[in-house]
Each structure stands twice: as C-alpha cells, then as structure tokens.
Scaffold this motif. Structure first.
Motif, PDB file in Angstrom:
ATOM      1  N   ASN A  44      -0.116  -2.772   5.968  1.00 29.27           N
ATOM      2  CA  ASN A  44      -0.428  -4.139   5.561  1.00 29.27           C
ATOM      3  C   ASN A  44      -0.121  -4.373   4.088  1.00 29.27           C
ATOM      4  OD1 ASN A  44      -1.277  -4.712   8.140  1.00 29.27           O
ATOM      5  ND2 ASN A  44      -3.462  -4.567   7.682  1.00 29.27           N
ATOM      6  N   PHE A  45      -0.541  -3.451   3.215  1.00 34.86           N
ATOM      7  CA  PHE A  45      -0.281  -3.701   1.792  1.00 34.86           C
ATOM      8  C   PHE A  45       1.165  -3.388   1.411  1.00 34.86           C
ATOM      9  CE2 PHE A  45      -2.305   0.651   1.250  1.00 34.86           C
ATOM     10  CZ  PHE A  45      -1.204   1.311   0.701  1.00 34.86           C
ATOM     11  N   ALA A  46       1.807  -2.478   2.139  1.00 34.91           N
ATOM     12  CA  ALA A  46       3.217  -2.185   1.852  1.00 34.91           C
ATOM     13  C   ALA A  46       4.082  -3.410   2.128  1.00 34.91           C
ATOM     14  CB  ALA A  46       3.696  -0.996   2.680  1.00 34.91           C
ATOM     15  N   GLU A  47       3.728  -4.171   3.139  1.00 35.32           N
ATOM     16  CA  GLU A  47       4.464  -5.399   3.451  1.00 35.32           C
ATOM     17  C   GLU A  47       4.337  -6.428   2.330  1.00 35.32           C
ATOM     18  OE1 GLU A  47       2.983  -6.696   7.211  1.00 35.32           O
ATOM     19  OE2 GLU A  47       4.359  -5.414   8.361  1.00 35.32           O
ATOM     20  N   GLN A  48       3.281  -6.300   1.527  1.00 41.17           N
ATOM     21  CA  GLN A  48       3.081  -7.195   0.386  1.00 41.17           C
ATOM     22  C   GLN A  48       3.657  -6.614  -0.904  1.00 41.17           C
ATOM     23  OE1 GLN A  48       1.677 -10.236   0.769  1.00 41.17           O
ATOM     24  NE2 GLN A  48       1.440  -9.816   2.961  1.00 41.17           N
ATOM     25  N   GLY A  49       4.327  -5.461  -0.796  1.00 42.36           N
ATOM     26  CA  GLY A  49       4.967  -4.856  -1.946  1.00 42.36           C
ATOM     27  C   GLY A  49       4.037  -4.074  -2.852  1.00 42.36           C
ATOM     28  N   ARG A  50       2.849  -3.724  -2.366  1.00 45.13           N
ATOM     29  CA  ARG A  50       1.898  -3.011  -3.211  1.00 45.13           C
ATOM     30  C   ARG A  50       2.115  -1.505  -3.150  1.00 45.13           C
ATOM     31  NH1 ARG A  50      -4.026  -5.547  -4.067  1.00 45.13           N
ATOM     32  NH2 ARG A  50      -3.460  -4.924  -6.188  1.00 45.13           N
ATOM     33  N   ASN A  51       1.725  -0.850  -4.224  1.00 42.23           N
ATOM     34  CA  ASN A  51       1.871   0.594  -4.355  1.00 42.23           C
ATOM     35  C   ASN A  51       0.721   1.318  -3.659  1.00 42.23           C
ATOM     36  OD1 ASN A  51       0.868   3.059  -6.201  1.00 42.23           O
ATOM     37  ND2 ASN A  51       3.107   2.999  -6.207  1.00 42.23           N
ATOM     38  N   ALA A  52       1.019   2.431  -2.993  1.00 44.17           N
ATOM     39  CA  ALA A  52       0.001   3.150  -2.219  1.00 44.17           C
ATOM     40  C   ALA A  52      -1.080   3.731  -3.125  1.00 44.17           C
ATOM     41  CB  ALA A  52       0.650   4.261  -1.393  1.00 44.17           C
ATOM     42  N   ILE A  53      -0.706   4.286  -4.269  1.00 50.31           N
ATOM     43  CA  ILE A  53      -1.677   4.938  -5.141  1.00 50.31           C
ATOM     44  C   ILE A  53      -2.688   3.923  -5.669  1.00 50.31           C
ATOM     45  CG2 ILE A  53      -2.002   6.375  -7.175  1.00 50.31           C
ATOM     46  CD1 ILE A  53      -0.354   7.690  -4.955  1.00 50.31           C
TER      47      ILE A  53
END
Length: 499
Positions: A305-314
């Motif tokens: 979900n957050f990767a689709e928004q371009g956010r970093n995993a860490i």
C-alpha cells in the motif's frame, strides 16, 4: 594488548548508555507486553523438506510446503527482531488443499502437511526457552463440508451465512456450527481442553469471534480462564461492519482485533502529510485490549500500500511501528513484514516468505523499536496523553509510576520543530532512536526538532551537561596508556644498550 585498551574505552561508554535506558517501574509480563508475529504455517518456512503429493509451490491455492519444523528453525531470528509471541494459523487436520487451516475435518488431529504433535511440542518447548509465547488460532464457527462430523451430526450445523470475499473463498466449503446446541458447545469445549492439556500453548486466537454466539463465547472463555487464568485469549473478526460490542463486554477476552483502526492506519500512514491525530480521533479512548495490525492474510500488504504511494520502507515502517508499538494495545505483525513482503491482495499477500530478500536496514528498525518498547513499561502500561497535534505531527506521552516517556511521530513531508514546557527545566530529554539530547532554553522550554517522516522516543533524565566523570575516566586511561608506552620504550632502549 589492543583488545584490552579497546575494552577500557568501551566499558564505561556501555555503562553510561545502559544507565540512561533503565526504568524503575516494576516489570510484570502480560499480553500488553507482547509483540505478536502472525504466522500462516504453510507459507512461512519449510523445515522438513519431506515430499508430499499435496505440495505444489507453483499453485497459490494449494499447500506450498511450510511446516512446524520450519517455524522452529526461525525462532532465533524472531527473537532478534523483537517478537515475543507467535500466533499460528489453524493447525488441525484439514481437507485437501486446506493450506489456510479453515477446512477442518478432525479437530483432535494435527494436519500432517504441517508435521506431528511431537513437532508442535518441540516448537513450543524451543519457543519457551527463548521466552516466546505460542498462540494457536482456534476455529470455533466452522467445519469442512467433508468432515465426518457433518455426516454423523447433521443437527450440529447450519448453513454459512457470511458472504465471502476473494480472500475468504474458503467459506464456500464450510458449514457453520450451531453454537446454541448443547452438544456442539460440549464438543468445542472439549476440543479447547484437549489442546490445552496435550500441549503447553500459551493462548488461543479465536477465529471470526464476531460470528460466534456471545453466550457460547462467554461459556468457552470462562472455562479457558478457569483452566489457566494466565492463558491468552485473542479475538479476531471476519466482517468489517459487524457489531463487536459483545466482544468488549466479555472480560475474559484479552484483546480484540480492531478493523476500524486497520483501515485508519492504512489511510493515514501510507501517505505523507496525513494527520496522525485522525488515528486518535477514530480510535477514541485507546485501550490496552485493542489488537493493532496494519495487514493480515485477508488484506493487501501494508508495504504494498505505501509502496504504491512512493514511500520508503524504512521510514514508513518506523512511523507505523511508532504507533503500533508505543500507543496502548497489542501489536500483531503479519509474517514477512520485516523482509518486507509485498502483495496487492489475495493470493499475492499469502506468498511464502522470501527470507533471501530480507532488507537488513528494515530488520534493524524492527529490532530497535521493539528494544525500546521492552525497556520502558510506560510504553505498554502507562496512561497516554496527547501533548502536541499539528497537521502530520503528533507528540504524546505515556506515564507510569510518575515516569513519562514522550513519543514524537512526524508524518509531514517537511521537518518540524515544536516546544513543550511541561518538563522540569533542570532535566533533559534523551532521544533513544537518534541519540539526541535536548536541554531547556532560557525560557525553560524544550525545542523538539523532527526530520520529515520520522519517529523518536524521548526519556527524561537529569541534565548532566558534560559528563565530566566519564571524560576524566577516559583522560585517565589515556594517561595510563601513554605512561605504559613510555615505560616500555625506556625498557626496550635499556635492553638494546645492554647488548
């Protein structure tokens, strides 16, 4: 010699940092202290490598080979990542292709694809050696249509009335227990007693508790607590819009999965500049009985979900764990989150965990955040008060036995600085994640600066200024070291002169 000199420097530093992290609060372990790792047995790790006609790693709707031995092999890794309890998907004998555990045919037998009762007991024993609790998911509402129980006791069952979604298509192959039937109640009570007596498990996660009869749940949970008052009872829900007030009214249930908070966290935390205060507003009065999660086997992966928004995993997981680990409630983390694993929905969200793709930096985040949570009982048992709420930034404190710990979460896409004045100006704030030290200004205020998309935990400690004692110790070590070098050099010259 070099190792000895290095130790002279390292030991005082370790002692100094340790003193900063100690807490005077009494420690007593309860469910609120746990960080639960949620395991789908078939999709976690293959430990036996035994061939099976049912295993097809290319078929996401069939067994993929995960087993109990595979979990035992990973216990040390789970300890390193800070998990203190594991929750296992249903382990009982299932119909063919029942990898998820919900097509139960025999409630008294372990599914042979997962191993044997001896394997389970070995897992529990090894887990307990590492202070890890073991929780079994207990299905009390359904049996497989192919179960001999259905043919032998047709009066025990009714049609399943829950409309399945993509991830719960298994509902098409089950029938529902009529929990108002005394024989059904006796049977399920006996099943609970059997697993508690035959194994040394620490708790049950009651599957789809929102679909259970409140009266039956009261009877079941009362019996469990009579057998073992310290036995954990978790309750999960199957439908989003189901009324679950009766679960909170049942005082035997220790924690209840909060679907509303799952939805809110996936709305707020997957994007920057969303207000963290939304989570507090939606949740209302936070409770230690809330089972907090950001994904599970029925939902898209949080990382997806957050990767689709371009956010970093860490950074994003640090924000999420800041809320999951440091607000009241019991955090439960879906397997593979620490890798991280991705998946937009079923069946990708249930792929077997790919440990070879692990991100060491993300693993360190889980380790660091869990270590802080474990160190300070205020973060698990303390009262909570929101101190600052500005757009995507929040600062709250947890207080227990007159000791307060501050938690700052900045979900904004820009840095923030806030000031607080409710701390004694003779004290200082010590950051545990970034190792910052903040002292009061001339007005007695503490200015807390936070980088964008960051989390920090502050403890209150005496304002030490420069640690002259430590500095003097290190200076003394230097003097001794230099003196030793001079003495050795003089002796060496004398030996050479004597020759």
């Amino acid at each position: 010699m070099k190792r000895f000199i290095a130790l002279l420097f390292i030991i005082p530093l370790l002692l100094y940092n340790f003193s900063s992290f100690t807490s005077s609060a009494e420690e007593s372990t309860s469910l609120t202290d746990e960080i639960i790792y949620d395991i789908l047995i078939d999709r976690f790790n293959n430990g036996s490598q035994a061939p099976s006609d049912q295993v097809d790693v290319d078929d996401p709707l069939s067994y993929n080979g995960g087993d109990v031995k595979g979990i035992t092999m990973k216990l040390d890794s789970l300890v390193e990542h800070g998990f203190t309890a594991i929750s296992l998907s249903p382990i009982m004998d299932n119909a063919p292709k029942g990898y998820h555990g919900y097509w139960i045919e025999d409630f008294y037998k372990i599914e042979e694809e997962f191993g044997t009762i001896e394997d389970l007991n070995e897992l529990i024993e090894e887990a307990h050696k590492r202070d890890i609790k073991v929780i079994l998911e207990f299905v009390t509402n359904y049996a497989a249509t192919s179960s001999p129980l259905v043919a032998d006791h047709q009066e025990w069952f009714t049609d399943n009335k829950v409309e399945p979604i993509e991830a719960t298509k298994w509902l098409d192959n089950v029938v529902a227990f009529d929990q108002s039937n005394p024989e059904v109640q006796d049977y399920l009570l006996d099943v609970a007693s059997y697993w508690m007596n035959e194994t040394d498990i620490d708790g049950f996660k009651l599957h789809a508790a929102d679909q259970s009869s409140p009266e039956f749940l009261e009877t079941l949970t009362t019996q469990i607590k009579k057998m073992n008052p310290n036995f954990y009872i978790l309750a999960t829900t199957l439908q989003e819009d189901e009324d679950i007030n009766h679960l909170y009214e049942n005082k035997n249930i220790d924690t209840i999965a909060d679907v509303t908070m799952y939805e809110a966290m996936n709305e707020v935390l997957i994007k920057p500049d969303e207000s963290i205060s939304k989570l507090f507003d939606i949740r209302g009065e936070a409770s230690n009985r809330d089972l907090l999660y950001v994904d599970n086997i029925n939902t898209p992966r949080f990382s997806n979900n957050f990767a689709e928004q371009g956010r970093n995993a860490i950074t994003t997981w640090k924000l999420a764990l800041g809320y999951l680990y440091f607000t009241p409630g019991v955090p439960i983390i879906y397997q593979g989150s620490e890798v991280p694993m991705y998946g937009p929905g079923y069946p990708e969200n249930q792929y077997i965990v790919d440990f070879t793709s692990a991100n060491p930096d993300l693993e360190k985040v889980f380790e660091q955040m869990s270590a802080v949570r474990e160190q300070f009982p205020a973060l698990t048992k303390g009262d909570m008060e929101q101190v600052v709420d500005e757009e995507g930034f929040t600062l709250f404190k947890r207080t227990l036995d007159n000791q307060s710990v501050y938690v700052a979460i900045n979900n904004d896409s820009h840095s923030r600085t806030v000031k607080i004045s409710d701390v004694d100006p003779n004290m200082q704030l010590k950051g545990l994640l970034q190792d910052d030290t903040i002292r009061a200004n001339e007005n007695g205020e503490f200015l807390i600066g936070m980088e964008r998309e960051s989390t920090e935990v502050f403890i209150i400690q005496p304002n030490t200024g420069f640690n002259w004692g430590l500095i003097a110790f290190i200076a003394g070590v230097f003097i001794v070291f230099i003196g030793s070098i001079i003495v050795l050099s003089v002796k060496q010259r004398r030996r050479q002169a004597a020759k």
